[in-house]
Design a protein around this motif. Structure first.
Motif, short mmCIF file in Angstrom:
data_model
loop_
_atom_site.label_atom_id
_atom_site.label_comp_id
_atom_site.label_asym_id
_atom_site.label_seq_id
_atom_site.Cartn_x
_atom_site.Cartn_y
_atom_site.Cartn_z
N GLY A 1 -3.69 -4.77 16.26
CA GLY A 1 -3.89 -3.62 16.14
C GLY A 1 -3.49 -3.44 14.71
N ALA A 2 -4.01 -2.14 14.31
CA ALA A 2 -4.71 -1.68 12.98
C ALA A 2 -2.74 -0.33 12.62
N VAL A 3 -1.97 -0.84 12.08
CA VAL A 3 -0.90 0.22 11.61
C VAL A 3 -1.53 1.33 10.17
N LEU A 4 -1.69 2.02 10.43
CA LEU A 4 -2.58 2.93 8.73
C LEU A 4 -1.21 4.10 8.66
N THR A 5 -0.36 3.54 7.23
CA THR A 5 0.86 3.66 6.24
C THR A 5 0.42 4.86 5.28
N PRO B 1 -6.31 6.85 -1.52
CA PRO B 1 -6.54 9.34 -1.66
C PRO B 1 -5.34 8.65 -1.78
N GLY B 2 -4.02 9.53 -3.06
CA GLY B 2 -3.33 10.54 -3.71
C GLY B 2 -2.82 11.08 -2.30
N ASP B 3 -3.64 11.53 -1.62
CA ASP B 3 -3.12 12.29 -0.11
C ASP B 3 -3.42 11.75 1.38
N ALA B 4 -3.86 10.16 0.73
CA ALA B 4 -4.40 9.34 2.09
C ALA B 4 -3.92 9.95 3.44
N SER B 5 -2.10 10.52 2.90
CA SER B 5 -1.39 9.65 5.01
C SER B 5 -1.24 11.54 5.02
N ILE B 6 -2.16 12.04 4.59
CA ILE B 6 -2.60 13.59 5.27
C ILE B 6 -4.15 14.02 4.73
N ASP B 7 -4.78 13.31 5.01
CA ASP B 7 -5.76 13.01 4.65
C ASP B 7 -6.85 12.76 5.70
N SER C 1 12.71 8.63 0.83
CA SER C 1 12.00 8.81 1.82
C SER C 1 10.84 7.40 0.79
N PRO C 2 10.35 6.84 1.66
CA PRO C 2 8.55 6.04 1.06
C PRO C 2 7.55 7.46 1.14
N PRO C 3 6.57 7.15 0.28
CA PRO C 3 5.82 8.23 0.57
C PRO C 3 5.24 8.59 1.46
N HIS C 4 4.90 7.23 2.72
CA HIS C 4 3.93 7.92 3.49
C HIS C 4 4.60 8.87 4.16
N TYR C 5 6.15 8.95 4.86
CA TYR C 5 7.29 9.66 4.66
C TYR C 5 7.84 10.96 4.45
N LEU C 6 7.39 10.81 3.11
CA LEU C 6 7.76 11.98 2.42
C LEU C 6 6.36 13.27 2.93
N ASN C 7 5.11 12.51 3.45
CA ASN C 7 4.28 13.68 3.82
C ASN C 7 3.22 12.94 4.31
N ARG C 8 2.69 13.81 5.92
CA ARG C 8 2.18 13.00 6.54
C ARG C 8 1.93 13.83 7.79
#
Length: 482
Positions: free
Chosen positions: A23-27, A44-50, A81-88
């Motif tokens: 499995g690949a975990v994408l965070t 990307p700085g916005d990877a978690s919403i890209d 919270s870590p960056p990915h959690y803040l904006n995903r």
């Protein structure tokens, strides 16, 4: 290595009996403990919403014949919270986009049983399953972030017993709804004008301790019968739930010995519940570091861990297991604070308990505990491509895992894993060269889930035929004796 290859062949893996699942975990911009991953210029700085970033990662994983991509989730954040959690992105919305951008890879999302109703859960995953052609998977969680209650009109989070009681009933109810239609319920016969065979539509009429659901679900079954169920939980309740309902178990194993103990425990619990333990796959989350040499890989590991974290950020995040209790209020160099375990009672209590026991056993200060938890550590899967491949296979051969959930962090390391490590495992025959089927169940080696109503009807018809046959035989015997 010769001995290991011989063992592999004896296990029948070359014939497809047992292979490593991936499995690949994408965070995206970085999950817990990885606050600075987003500083990598390749991310990307916005990877978690890209969505384009997710599609690219999923296609890389699919080309490498990964079984699935896994999207973690929670519904409560703080500024710490870590960056990915803040904006995903919301997981099922995201995976629906990946479903039409990929062809074979499984699509697994976390969804909490504490803050959803079974009907909506069943409908959303059934939709993803149909959109993807049978590639959906559900990671069942009960929510460890106690603050989530405040986002769903509740004064406090459910206690442990309630959380796990709801979880089991929630899953069983969803599974019942997924059987609302039998597989051939829709003749769609234009000549006769028959769209639905109503005898093959079934209401659920579930009335339980936590849920009342009439049904039926208004969507047909997928090519894999039902979505694959995953579960992650290390408490006694969590392990029991996983053994009861899980097709796959997401976990963490700091050593091969710990992995073997967990593996044996889960398989044993599953067998005790009447399940085939081979149909409960253990997949710990891991990170991989690859270098030209073992020493270089260790240097990459150390540099990455130092760059991605930091003491102040770790201290701020430290309270998550304790219901986001703020530990910055304490003297860092005084003994570890007493009575803080109470804050974890409706949060990540199992993890918090381990932390408190560790601190008390060593007589440690708060600073020492945070430093121990957050400081760079040597992890198992580090080295040259050959060394990493050897270790991945060793854990697999020695029954510590059925596969791995690999954290996709820095792009250069993911590329090295895909381009340099996986081909070695593929050449040894412990990793697939191509997908075995079109559904997630097929590729994981899990059986199709037959519709319960069809099974019951077939059994009744078989019993009736056997009764008629016995009656006919008796009549013949009576006639012969007359």
């Amino acid at each position: 290595m010769t001995e290991r290859l011989e063992n592999t062949q004896r296990d029948g893996i070359e014939g497809g009996a047992r292979q490593i699942k991936l499995g690949a975990v994408l965070t995206g911009t970085g999950g817990p403990g990885h606050f600075n991953t987003w500083l990598d210029p390749e991310i990307p700085g916005d990877a978690s919403i890209d969505i384009h970033w997710y599609i690219e990662q999923a296609r890389i994983a699919e080309a490498a014949k990964f079984d699935l991509v896994f999207i973690v989730d929670s519904q409560f954040i703080t500024p710490d919270s870590p960056p990915h959690y803040l904006n995903r992105l919301e997981p099922l919305t995201l995976l629906s986009a990946l479903a039409v951008s990929t062809r074979n890879i499984g699509l697994v999302a976390t969804l909490t049983t504490s803050y959803n109703d079974p009907f909506n859960t069943a409908r959303r995953f059934a939709s993803l399953d149909l959109i993807s052609g049978g590639r959906a998977g559900w990671n069942v969680v009960t929510s460890g972030d106690a603050g989530t209650a405040g986002n769903f009109s509740l004064d406090e989070h459910y206690d442990y017993d309630t959380r796990y009681g709801r979880a089991l009933e929630h899953v069983r109810t969803a599974q019942g709804l997924w059987d609302s239609y039998e597989d051939d319920a829709f003749p769609r016969d234009r000549a006769t004008g028959v769209f639905l065979d109503p005898s093959k539509l079934h209401a659920l009429n579930h009335e339980g301790e936590y849920f009342r659901v009439v049904g039926p679900l208004n969507i047909s079954r997928s090519p894999q019968g039902q979505p694959v169920i995953f579960q992650a939980g290390d408490s006694e309740q969590g392990r029991d739930l996983g053994a009861e309902i899980g097709d796959g178990i997401f976990t963490h194993a700091p050593s091969i010995e710990a992995g073997q103990a967990f593996y044996a425990d889960i398989k044993g619990r599953a067998a005790a519940k009447g399940r085939n333990p081979d149909h409960v796959l253990v997949l710990p989350g891991i990170s991989v570091f690859v270098g030209d040499t073992d020493d270089e890989a260790r240097e990459i590991e150390l540099a990455t861990q130092r760059a991605d974290g930091g003491f102040e950020q770790s201290l701020a995040e430290f309270g998550r297991s304790f219901g986001w209790h703020d530990f910055r209020q304490y003297d860092l160099d005084a003994p570890f604070p007493a009575d803080v375990l109470q804050y974890s009672e409706r949060s990540f209590h199992t993890q918090a308990k381990k932390i408190v026991e560790f601190a008390e056993a060593g007589g440690l200060t708060l600073r020492q505990v945070v430093e121990t938890i957050s400081s760079p550590k040597r992890t198992p899967f580090v080295g040259s491509p050959e060394t990493v491949a050897d270790e991945l296979q060793r854990w697999f051969d020695e029954r510590a895992v059925d596969g791995y959930n690999i954290h996709v962090g820095h792009p250069d390391q993911f590329r090295r894993l895909v381009d340099e490590v996986l081909p070695i495992l593929r050449e040894r025959g412990v990793l697939r060269r191509d997908y075995e089927g079109t559904t997630l169940r097929e590729n994981l080696g899990l059986p199709f889930v037959p519709n319960r109503h069809t099974v019951a009807r077939d059994a009744a018809e078989r019993a009736e035929r056997e009764a008629l046959t016995s009656e006919h035989a008796l009549e013949q015997q009576v006639a012969a004796n007359a």
